[in-house]
Motif scaffolding. Structure first.
Motif, short mmCIF file in Angstrom:
data_model
loop_
_atom_site.label_atom_id
_atom_site.label_comp_id
_atom_site.label_asym_id
_atom_site.label_seq_id
_atom_site.Cartn_x
_atom_site.Cartn_y
_atom_site.Cartn_z
N THR A 121 28.20 49.96 40.56
CA THR A 121 29.15 50.95 40.47
C THR A 121 29.28 51.89 39.48
N GLY A 122 28.50 51.82 38.47
CA GLY A 122 28.37 52.91 37.26
C GLY A 122 29.55 52.74 36.50
N VAL A 123 30.35 51.41 36.58
CA VAL A 123 31.54 51.33 35.59
C VAL A 123 31.40 50.22 34.75
N ASP A 124 31.41 50.58 33.44
CA ASP A 124 31.28 49.60 32.23
C ASP A 124 32.67 49.32 31.86
N ALA A 125 33.55 48.56 32.62
CA ALA A 125 34.85 48.27 32.23
C ALA A 125 35.38 46.93 32.57
N PRO A 126 36.42 46.56 32.21
CA PRO A 126 36.88 45.24 32.61
C PRO A 126 37.40 45.29 34.08
N VAL A 127 37.40 44.17 34.96
CA VAL A 127 37.97 44.21 36.16
C VAL A 127 39.28 43.67 36.09
N ASP A 128 40.33 44.91 36.09
CA ASP A 128 41.69 44.52 35.81
C ASP A 128 42.50 44.16 36.98
N SER A 137 38.83 41.94 55.24
CA SER A 137 38.35 41.09 54.11
C SER A 137 37.64 41.91 53.06
N VAL A 138 37.99 43.27 53.28
CA VAL A 138 37.52 44.07 52.17
C VAL A 138 38.19 44.18 50.67
N ILE A 139 37.32 44.09 49.74
CA ILE A 139 37.86 43.92 48.43
C ILE A 139 38.28 45.13 47.87
N ALA A 140 39.39 45.29 47.27
CA ALA A 140 39.95 46.32 46.15
C ALA A 140 39.68 45.90 44.72
N LEU A 141 39.07 46.73 44.03
CA LEU A 141 38.65 46.39 42.71
C LEU A 141 39.25 47.70 41.79
N GLY A 142 40.29 47.22 40.78
CA GLY A 142 40.48 48.11 39.91
C GLY A 142 39.89 48.03 38.37
N MET A 143 38.86 48.82 38.04
CA MET A 143 38.06 48.73 36.59
C MET A 143 38.45 50.23 36.25
N VAL A 183 44.30 51.51 36.22
CA VAL A 183 44.83 50.71 37.32
C VAL A 183 45.68 49.39 37.12
N ARG A 184 46.89 49.41 37.34
CA ARG A 184 47.69 48.02 37.14
C ARG A 184 47.77 47.32 38.25
N ALA A 185 47.95 47.65 39.37
CA ALA A 185 48.01 46.99 40.65
C ALA A 185 47.63 47.49 42.13
N LEU A 186 46.99 46.73 42.83
CA LEU A 186 46.61 47.12 44.19
C LEU A 186 47.09 46.02 45.17
N ALA A 187 47.54 46.93 46.34
CA ALA A 187 47.91 46.10 47.57
C ALA A 187 47.62 46.89 48.88
N PHE A 188 47.04 46.05 49.83
CA PHE A 188 46.87 46.62 50.87
C PHE A 188 48.18 46.75 51.99
N ARG A 189 48.27 47.56 52.64
CA ARG A 189 49.46 47.64 53.77
C ARG A 189 48.96 48.12 55.09
#
Length: 334
Positions: A121-128, A137-143, A183-189
């Motif tokens: 993903t080109g991101v060097d960061a914690p998976v928050d 079944s799509v996964i959302a990732l905040g990094m 990013v602090r939180a993610l939710a599908f709706r």
């Protein structure tokens, strides 16, 4: 006066972690409780018996987790401070055979690395933050500053297929406010068509995932002066959001509205304003929030009255998970 009576009582202490717990979650079937923390251990508990069922060592501090909504899989996705995600399929087997983990890296790929085994993903960061859509079944990732959407592409791999735009800056923020996107939180709706993304200092944004460019549909700008949000939770009916405002307590907003219709304030100084999780209780008639002073406070939504304060020996309570099935059991991390 609240019509709700204090209904929580301490039942048991679960001992297994050697350092602070960072995340806590009941399984979709509510018969397991998973906890992860700074000791790099994922522990699965039987909450009814109060016993440790499985311990899975993870490489790196655990920063996030989410159960697969498919209750037949017993699959847990675990994110770490190193930017790695472990998808643990059938934890009883993976506990014994670590090689059966599905692992993908959220980091830049160096020369000579296997081009087929990792998600890049080109991101060097914690998976928050990790969130999983129950429909697709799509996964959302905040990094770091980015939100990635990933999907299953082979029996052992996920792949990022979309990166959401950065949120706009909020108007009239304090001059010394941290402007970095986090990013602090993610939710599908809306059946997975929309993603609600909560940012530390950029409010709450609803993204249209159906639109090719992931169009911004609407956003909530917090009313408190510093605009910061520690944590956010979408209500089960998807009509309200509960936020930790990193100052006085929690605020409850209706979807698309920028003024809270309920505010829940601590009655005492809770110490440092560090992000703590929030929760809906009692069919969303009550809400709760942890604190850094070792208390969990429960409020009545109808009149904003404080119902109960649950002490936890002065230890910071960063994570809360609620089980709505059997007698309103809840779990706290201290």
């Amino acid at each position: 006066m609240s019509v709700l009576q204090p209904f929580h009582a301490k039942e048991d202490d679960l001992h297994g972690h050697s350092k602070s717990i960072t995340c806590l979650s009941f399984s979709p079937t509510r018969d397991y409780l998973a906890s992860g923390g700074e000791d790099s251990n994922l522990i699965v508990w039987d909450p009814m018996k109060g016993t440790l069922v499985h311990r899975v060592p993870i490489s790196g501090t655990i920063t996030s987790m989410a159960w697969d909504p498919d209750d037949t899989t017993h699959c847990i996705f675990v994110g770490t401070a190193k930017g790695t995600i472990f998808a643990i399929n059938d934890f009883s087997i993976c506990h014994c055979f670590l090689s059966s983990f599905v692992v993908f890296l959220i980091a830049d790929q160096g020369p000579g690395q296997d081009q087929d085994s990792d998600i890049l993903t080109g991101v060097d960061a914690p998976v928050d933050v990790i969130a999983i859509d129950a429909y697709s079944s799509v996964i959302a990732l905040g990094m770091g500053s980015e939100v990635h959407l990933a999907k299953w592409v082979s029996p052992s791999h996920y792949a990022t297929f979309k990166i959401l735009p950065l949120p706009p800056e909020l108007p009239n923020t304090l001059q010394d406010t941290d402007k970095h996107v986090r990013v602090r939180a993610l939710a599908f709706r809306e059946g997975g068509d929309h993603l609600l993304a909560t940012y530390l200092s950029h409010g709450i944004v609803c993204w249209d995932l159906v639109h090719p460019q992931s169009q911004l549909l609407w956003m909530i700008v917090p009313m408190h002066s510093h605009r910061l949000i520690g944590h956010c939770l979408l209500s089960p009916d998807e009509q309200t959001v509960l936020i930790s405002n990193l100052s006085e307590g929690m605020d409850l907003y209706k979807i698309r509205h920028c003024h809270p219709y309920c505010q829940f304030k601590y009655t005492a100084d809770t110490g440092d304003n560090l992000p703590v999780q929030v929760a809906f209780l009692h069919d969303s008639c009550a809400v709760a929030c942890g604190s850094m002073d070792g208390n969990v406070t429960v409020w009545d939504v109808t009149n904003e009255d404080q119902i109960q304060v649950l002490p936890h020996d002065g230890h910071p309570v960063q994570a809360i998970s609620v089980n709505f099935i059997f007698f309103m059991q809840y779990a706290l991390s201290c």
